[in-house]
Design a protein around this motif. Structure first.
Motif, PDB file in Angstrom:
ATOM      1  N   SER A 561     124.414  38.809  30.442  1.00 30.22           N
ATOM      2  CA  SER A 561     123.991  39.216  29.101  1.00 30.22           C
ATOM      3  C   SER A 561     123.061  38.176  28.465  1.00 30.22           C
ATOM      4  O   SER A 561     122.117  38.518  27.763  1.00 30.22           O
ATOM      5  N   ILE A 562     123.339  36.901  28.756  1.00 32.11           N
ATOM      6  CA  ILE A 562     122.438  35.849  28.244  1.00 32.11           C
ATOM      7  C   ILE A 562     121.040  36.014  28.849  1.00 32.11           C
ATOM      8  O   ILE A 562     120.030  35.980  28.147  1.00 32.11           O
ATOM      9  N   VAL A 563     121.022  36.236  30.149  1.00 31.72           N
ATOM     10  CA  VAL A 563     119.726  36.378  30.830  1.00 31.72           C
ATOM     11  C   VAL A 563     118.988  37.607  30.300  1.00 31.72           C
ATOM     12  O   VAL A 563     117.787  37.573  30.081  1.00 31.72           O
ATOM     13  N   LYS A 564     119.757  38.654  30.078  1.00 32.80           N
ATOM     14  CA  LYS A 564     119.123  39.874  29.585  1.00 32.80           C
ATOM     15  C   LYS A 564     118.476  39.623  28.223  1.00 32.80           C
ATOM     16  O   LYS A 564     117.324  40.016  27.976  1.00 32.80           O
ATOM     17  N   GLU A 565     119.210  38.941  27.390  1.00 29.83           N
ATOM     18  CA  GLU A 565     118.650  38.630  26.071  1.00 29.83           C
ATOM     19  C   GLU A 565     117.414  37.742  26.201  1.00 29.83           C
ATOM     20  O   GLU A 565     116.405  37.951  25.526  1.00 29.83           O
ATOM     21  N   ALA A 566     117.527  36.755  27.105  1.00 27.59           N
ATOM     22  CA  ALA A 566     116.394  35.839  27.333  1.00 27.59           C
ATOM     23  C   ALA A 566     115.174  36.605  27.833  1.00 27.59           C
ATOM     24  O   ALA A 566     114.044  36.363  27.396  1.00 27.59           O
ATOM     25  N   GLU A 567     115.439  37.547  28.721  1.00 20.69           N
ATOM     26  CA  GLU A 567     114.335  38.354  29.245  1.00 20.69           C
ATOM     27  C   GLU A 567     113.644  39.117  28.115  1.00 20.69           C
ATOM     28  O   GLU A 567     112.406  39.204  28.071  1.00 20.69           O
ATOM     29  N   GLY A 568     114.451  39.636  27.239  1.00 21.13           N
ATOM     30  CA  GLY A 568     113.903  40.370  26.096  1.00 21.13           C
ATOM     31  C   GLY A 568     113.024  39.479  25.240  1.00 21.13           C
ATOM     32  O   GLY A 568     111.891  39.839  24.890  1.00 21.13           O
ATOM     33  N   ARG A 569     113.535  38.291  24.955  1.00 21.61           N
ATOM     34  CA  ARG A 569     112.753  37.345  24.150  1.00 21.61           C
ATOM     35  C   ARG A 569     111.428  37.004  24.836  1.00 21.61           C
ATOM     36  O   ARG A 569     110.369  37.006  24.227  1.00 21.61           O
ATOM     37  N   PHE A 570     111.569  36.715  26.136  1.00 21.91           N
ATOM     38  CA  PHE A 570     110.383  36.311  26.897  1.00 21.91           C
ATOM     39  C   PHE A 570     109.339  37.423  26.912  1.00 21.91           C
ATOM     40  O   PHE A 570     108.162  37.205  26.660  1.00 21.91           O
ATOM     41  N   THR A 571     109.809  38.642  27.188  1.00 20.79           N
ATOM     42  CA  THR A 571     108.885  39.775  27.302  1.00 20.79           C
ATOM     43  C   THR A 571     108.168  40.029  25.979  1.00 20.79           C
ATOM     44  O   THR A 571     106.940  40.175  25.948  1.00 20.79           O
ATOM     45  N   ASP A 572     108.931  40.044  24.890  1.00 20.97           N
ATOM     46  CA  ASP A 572     108.323  40.289  23.582  1.00 20.97           C
ATOM     47  C   ASP A 572     107.201  39.309  23.300  1.00 20.97           C
ATOM     48  O   ASP A 572     106.097  39.671  22.903  1.00 20.97           O
ATOM     49  N   ARG A 573     107.523  38.051  23.510  1.00 22.48           N
ATOM     50  CA  ARG A 573     106.590  36.978  23.166  1.00 22.48           C
ATOM     51  C   ARG A 573     105.358  37.041  24.082  1.00 22.48           C
ATOM     52  O   ARG A 573     104.223  36.912  23.618  1.00 22.48           O
ATOM     53  N   ALA A 574     105.623  37.210  25.366  1.00 17.94           N
ATOM     54  CA  ALA A 574     104.520  37.238  26.330  1.00 17.94           C
ATOM     55  C   ALA A 574     103.593  38.416  26.035  1.00 17.94           C
ATOM     56  O   ALA A 574     102.367  38.288  26.111  1.00 17.94           O
ATOM     57  N   LYS A 575     104.186  39.532  25.679  1.00 21.11           N
ATOM     58  CA  LYS A 575     103.356  40.709  25.363  1.00 21.11           C
ATOM     59  C   LYS A 575     102.490  40.414  24.156  1.00 21.11           C
ATOM     60  O   LYS A 575     101.354  40.869  24.071  1.00 21.11           O
ATOM     61  N   SER A 576     103.023  39.647  23.221  1.00 22.51           N
ATOM     62  CA  SER A 576     102.273  39.356  21.999  1.00 22.51           C
ATOM     63  C   SER A 576     101.017  38.559  22.301  1.00 22.51           C
ATOM     64  O   SER A 576     100.061  38.606  21.542  1.00 22.51           O
ATOM     65  N   PHE A 577     100.994  37.795  23.355  1.00 25.89           N
ATOM     66  CA  PHE A 577      99.696  37.169  23.669  1.00 25.89           C
ATOM     67  C   PHE A 577      99.013  37.803  24.872  1.00 25.89           C
ATOM     68  O   PHE A 577      98.247  37.190  25.590  1.00 25.89           O
ATOM     69  N   GLU A 578      99.293  39.066  25.005  1.00 19.17           N
ATOM     70  CA  GLU A 578      98.550  39.908  25.934  1.00 19.17           C
ATOM     71  C   GLU A 578      98.592  39.435  27.371  1.00 19.17           C
ATOM     72  O   GLU A 578      97.605  39.488  28.094  1.00 19.17           O
TER      73      GLU A 578
END
Ligand code: GDP
Ligand code: MG
Length: 746
Positions: A561-578
């Motif tokens: 669950s920690i990794v899943k949350e981390a993945e979510g954070r990472f994906t959101d942020r990475a998408k924000s800088f295209e």
């Protein structure tokens, strides 16, 4: 090379070999001396008299005639020149060779040059007709108007010296213009009849002269192909009569004045054109077709070339002379123009060379403007001066000059764009890094993609401006689109690299977060081991499996669950800088791996000898020293200390194999780590793997199995732990036993 000619003349003179100043040109300049040497000071004379810069706007008149017929006197009176004249008392020839002087009479057209040619029927030169022929050739090759000076009483004397001269002129003319069929230059033969008494009208004299000229013309042998040419195909005629200078001095002056009025631009009178053999001129004597079209600044070189051919009895070919002149002058002008170019561009070339020597890119300010202007100025300057010369030669030399100029500008421009490229790329990554830093400092969420887009637009704009500045409309080599495309491509590459770095920073932040969360969560789970009652005793007693058995399930679940949350954070942020899908995928893959490794490290930390022994002791003591209700036991001798001890010890001992392997209670198998981590994405680059720890069962080539990866305690460590735990438990048991006995004794 030629020894200066010693002149017997008084006053100022400029003879062969001298390097005269303007003041020394009082008598004009001696173009050809009596030794038939050409005087190259002619060019400096033309400069000194401002004729050199006149282009085609100048005129050349030569005077011919027997010696001592008042030629020099006429010229001096007509044109205000100061040619030497024979003194009244000393009857000897004065004019030697060919002299030139610029007209000084204000009322006439600009830039009339007059050549005073040494008289013929050489009393002092004997019967040497050679010079006469050569000077006639020279005059015809250069002059528009030939003044033939003749005494009235000589008119009609067909056998006279003048007629010999005219015959020479005609022959020489045919010879000269034979090769020049396309232009067929014309000349004006201007007869000035001297000592005109007035009894015979000028019209009659003219008719007589024309008859004689026609006779002479028919008598000369004509070259093949020119048998049918008429005299009027080559010559126009004009006539004037002057009274006796000494007997009628005032009338002479008046008539000379009248004559002077004719030395202006003129045109043809169409009506009278074909009436006689001659052609009437209207207005002045200077018709455009008489002009030899030698630009004034090249006249000296041309005249020298022509004279060289003449004096060496070579075939004088005027078109060739004009071509040679054009080559010579175009080269000369080209060199002068390149000096201009050097002055403007040379320092810039040096600056650029110096900058590249020290390896520091230099973008020269206003290079495009300077280059464009200099190029235009130079080509224009060349065009103005050289454009008057032989068209084909001019075109070729112009192309050569442009080639030279453009070659140098091209090198300079390419250097400029290389510098602009380098410094542009550098300032782009600096600016992005600066903005990111500022963003991080401010604490607010900064938009990496926005930063990149803004800075890229700025840098690209700057580069485009430079490209535009360097572009010269209509000049193909100044199309720098490829350089611009290349620059933009590199900016994109740099952007990608910076984004990757940003991804790394993001990944590091997320990993740090994962570690911290795992630290707490795993610690919590292991701490539960310390409480032996958490699992409510032995498995055979309760219906529910003990908590200890769920340890890994819980750890795995919380980890996932920690990794899943981390993945979510990472994906959101990475998408924000295209970041691209692929980049995100690589980032997530790395994140999962690193998280697993972090988990393993955290687990290793928990099972470190001291730590785990402490946990086991707590677990054991909890079971041993507390009853089912959680009340501490007070040992009495009657108590089944041994039984309780054995159960507690055995219960705790079951933890050791459980702890040794990461195994889920539901499947009795390790978690499906390979599936959890997933296949290595295609976008992984070598540097993405540099900092990765190999994972057993995931990285097959590593040779470590999943089973090994999931081994928390090795067999040896396990046995060692059992021994140490038992010792410790034994100690606790002995202590309990003692306290029971001691309690009785008390
Ligand atoms: P050039 O040899 O033809 O250049 O003749 P010059 O100009 O040196 O003059 C030669 C001589 O002729 C000088 O003594 C002049 O004074 C004289 N002279 C000049 N003009 C006239 C003229 O109109 N009529 C006559 N009869 N003599 C002249
Ligand atoms: Mg003379």
């Amino acid at each position: 090379s030629t020894a200066p000619t010693v002149s017997k003349m008084n006053g100022h003179f400029a003879a062969v070999g001298d390097a005269p100043t303007k003041a020394q040109y009082g008598h004009g300049v001696q173009v050809i001396d009596e030794d038939k040497e050409f005087n190259s000071n002619l060019s400096s004379y033309l400069v000194a008299t401002d004729v050199a810069e006149a282009g085609f706007n100048y005129h050349l008149i030569s005077v011919f005639g027997s010696q001592s017929t008042g030629k020099s006197t006429l010229l001096n009176n007509l044109f205000g020149t100061d040619f030497n004249v024979m003194s009244e008392t000393e009857r000897r020839q004065t004019t030697k060779g060919i002299w030139m002087s610029k007209n000084k009479t204000a009322s006439m057209t600009d830039n009339i040059l007059v050549m005073d040619v040494e008289g013929t029927d050489g009393r002092e030169r004997g019967e040497d007709q050679d010079f006469e022929r050569k000077s006639a050739l020279f005059a015809l090759a250069t002059s528009e108007v030939l003044i033939v000076n003749i005494w009235e009483h000589q008119v009609g004397l067909y056998q006279g010296a003048n007629m010999g001269l005219l015959k020479t002129v005609f022959e020489v003319n045919l010879q000269l213009f034979l090769k020049d069929k396309q232009s067929t230059p014309r000349s004006l033969l201007f007869f000035v009849i001297r000592d005109h008494i007035g009894n015979t009208p000028l019209a009659n004299l003219r008719n007589t002269l024309i008859q004689d000229l026609t006779k002479i013309w028919s008598s000369i042998s004509k070259p093949q192909g020119l048998e049918k040419v008429r005299i009027e195909d080559y010559f126009d005629f004009a006539f004037a009569a002057l009274p006796h200078k000494i007997l009628q001095p005032e009338k002479f002056v008046d008539e000379v004045k009248n004559l002077g009025k004719r030395f202006v631009a003129g045109s043809r009178n169409a009506k009278t054109q074909l009436e006689h053999g001659d052609r009437e001129l209207e207005g002045g004597v200077f018709l455009p077709e008489y002009h030899r079209r030698i630009p004034a600044d090249g006249f000296s070189v041309y005249a020298e070339g022509v004279w060289d051919q003449i004096v060496n009895n070579k075939d004088l070919d005027l078109p060739t002379q004009q071509e040679l002149l054009a080559q010579f002058r175009c080269d000369e002008i080209s060199r002068e123009v390149l000096i201009l170019f050097d002055a403007a561009i040379g320092p810039l070339e040096e600056q650029q060379a110096e900058a590249s020597r020290i390896g520091k890119p230099l973008v020269l300010a206003d290079l495009g403007e300077t280059g464009k202007q200099t190029r235009e100025k130079c080509v224009k300057a060349f065009e103005i001066q050289a454009g008057r010369y032989h068209k084909a030669v001019y075109a070729r030399k112009r192309a050569e000059l442009e080639g030279k100029i453009d070659q140098r500008l091209k090198t300079l421009y390419h250097g400029q764009l290389t510098a602009a490229h380098k410094s542009g790329v550098a300032s782009f990554s600096d600016a992005v890094a600066g903005d990111v830093k500022a963003g991080q400092k401010s604490g607010a969420a900064y938009e990496f993609a926005e930063i990149v887009a803004t800075e890229k637009a700025k840098c690209l704009d700057q580069f485009k401006t430079e490209v535009q500045n360097l572009t010269i409309p209509g000049v193909a080599w100044t199309n720098f689109t490829p350089q611009q495309v290349l620059f933009e491509k590199e900016l994109d590459e740099v952007s990608a690299r910076l984004r990757k770095e940003e991804m790394r920073r993001l990944a590091t932040r997320v990993e740090r977060w994962v570690k911290s969360r795992l630290g707490d969560a795993v610690g919590l789970e292991f701490n539960k081991l310390g409480s032996g009652r958490a699992g409510s005793g032995a498995p055979e007693e309760g219906g529910k499996p003990p908590t200890e058995k769920d340890l890994w399930d819980r750890i795995w679940a919380v980890f996932a669950s920690i990794v899943k949350e981390a993945e979510g954070r990472f994906t959101d942020r990475a998408k924000s800088f295209e970041a691209s899908e692929a980049e995100v995928e690589v980032g997530l893959w790395r994140l999962r791996r690193k998280s697993w490794v972090a988990l393993r490290e955290r687990v290793d930390e928990e099972v470190m000898e001291g730590n785990i022994l402490l946990k086991l002791r707590e677990n054991f003591e909890d079971k041993f020293r507390y009853d089912e209700a959680g009340v501490p036991r007070i040992w009495r001798p009657a108590d089944d200390i041994e039984g309780i001890y054995t159960r507690a010890r055995e219960s705790t001992l079951t933890l050791i194999p459980l702890l040794s392997r990461f195994r889920l209670s539901t499947t009795y198998a390790p978690p499906d780590l390979p599936t959890f981590i997933g296949h290595q994405p295609v976008g992984v680059e070598p540097e993405d793997e540099d900092d990765l720890t190999p994972i057993g069962g995931v990285d097959e080539e590593d040779g470590k199995s999943l089973e090994e990866e999931m081994t928390v305690l090795s067999e040896g460590k396990r046995q060692d732990l059992v021994v140490r735990f038992k010792k410790m438990a034994d100690g606790v048991y002995v202590e309990a036993k003692r306290s029971a006995i001691g309690g009785v004794a008390q």
